[in-house]
Design an enzyme around this catalytic site. Sequence first.
Site, PDB file in Angstrom:
ATOM      1  N   LEU A   1       0.868  -1.187   0.000  1.00 55.55           N
ATOM      2  CA  LEU A   1       0.000   0.000   0.000  1.00 55.55           C
ATOM      3  C   LEU A   1       0.897   1.226   0.000  1.00 55.55           C
ATOM      4  O   LEU A   1       1.699   1.392   0.925  1.00 55.55           O
ATOM      5  CB  LEU A   1      -0.795  -0.050   1.311  1.00 55.55           C
ATOM      6  CG  LEU A   1      -2.079   0.727   1.464  1.00 55.55           C
ATOM      7  CD1 LEU A   1      -3.130   0.233   0.476  1.00 55.55           C
ATOM      8  CD2 LEU A   1      -2.599   0.558   2.889  1.00 55.55           C
ATOM      9  N   HIS A   2       0.810   2.043  -1.024  1.00 48.89           N
ATOM     10  CA  HIS A   2       1.656   3.242  -0.996  1.00 48.89           C
ATOM     11  C   HIS A   2       1.095   4.424  -1.766  1.00 48.89           C
ATOM     12  O   HIS A   2       1.629   5.516  -1.706  1.00 48.89           O
ATOM     13  CB  HIS A   2       3.051   2.915  -1.540  1.00 48.89           C
ATOM     14  CG  HIS A   2       3.067   2.736  -3.034  1.00 48.89           C
ATOM     15  ND1 HIS A   2       2.615   1.598  -3.648  1.00 48.89           N
ATOM     16  CD2 HIS A   2       3.459   3.562  -4.028  1.00 48.89           C
ATOM     17  CE1 HIS A   2       2.732   1.733  -4.957  1.00 48.89           C
ATOM     18  NE2 HIS A   2       3.241   2.908  -5.220  1.00 48.89           N
TER      19      HIS A   2
END
Length: 405
Positions: free
Chosen positions: A229-230
Amino acid sequence: MGETVRKLETTVYESILSTRDGIMLRVINVVGARPNFMKMAPIIEAMQKYPEQFQHLLVHTGQHYDEAMSKSFFVDLGMPKPDLNLEVGSGSHAAQTARIMMEFEKVCLNHAPDLVIVVGDVNSTMACTITAKKLGIKVAHVEAGLRSRDMSMPEEVNRLCTDVLCDYLFTTDHFADENLIAEGVSTEKIFFVGNVMIDTLLKHQELARGLGLIEQWGLKPRGFATLTLHRPSNVDDPAILRGILDALNEIGKEIPIVFAIHPRTRKMVKQFQFGEYLSSTEKPQGLWVTDPLGYLEFLHLNMNAMMVITDSGGLQEETTVLGVPCITLRSNTERPITCEVGTNVIAGNSKESILRHAFRVLKGDLPRGKVPEKWDGRAAERIVQILANLDARPIVPHRIAGPML
Ligand code: UD1
């Protein structure tokens, strides 16, 4: 500067037209951020098989610089060390892009390549494309034509700017070809070659299989999920990030989730004080955080996972080839082929939707996927063969330029 460049351009044409025959192609290969490395590795390997045809330099812009985000990939992928590292580091989009352009311009002027090869859609991809084109150097884009149609994604801006400027567009699937054609790109510039990232995956699959990390961590094959997740759209807004973490905590009650956390996400979790969502046990349990993993370790986990939950682009493709269900926490994808024939579903980022898709997989309702055409481990070989037979005419004369190395 403008004058120098113009002067170089004038001299070039005569010298090239008379000396083109038989000279090798001088290429600068560019990497900048983590997802670039596995795309460039097979291209370099394929080029090394034709030493009479290519003289090549590897330039790392330094967009990613942490050991875990950069150096470890060169080791895992057996890539040569970059010949030059521009060490631009982090910054706002404008600052980072500008720094890359300023440094890369010096490289192009010093080394006078005939061709620059860029991969993917990160800031380094776009910055080096613009720089090279303004010096009259030809540019090839590997992974061209992907479109999310979401202009709030910095990568979509990078993709559009890069493709409109590039001379050679290497594509991964029919959607990309169709996008480029719809934008008015001449079909002569478009080459459907397959997926270089999958070249790397297929090459390393056996090595990754034997790593034994899941046994070491006490995980059961198909008994856990992996998570990345970024994207700013998921991690920069506290309400959205909280909803995602809430959903992940629910899923984490059913199976452990290995969360290989990106530095920007770690920063946001700390800033919003969301640390309580993360499990602090020694081995994977609940939503369990680890530093970013190496290429082989992460491939090993994904091969064995029940599902992958992600907002990454590349993972949607890798899971499609591995046949592992992928739940993409976005409202669109620039890689629709992974939904059309692969194992990917676009789940958005609301808690309800993430849970609905994840529980479907938990109950055994698994998407059945096929491997897209030409994702067969030979994309880089195709690219190099095409380049070896192209008239990638040098624009900057070699005699003015410094040596390649
Ligand atoms: C970049 C790419 C994105 C890609 C992602 C993969 C752009 C616009 N985005 O996003 O497409 O999916 O890489 O990781 O090019 N940081 C570190 N160490 C590093 C690198 C970054 O701590 O080695 C931190 C810094 O706080 C930095 C932030 O991460 O400001 C963002 O880094 P940046 O390179 O700007 O973008 P990514 O989010 O990594």
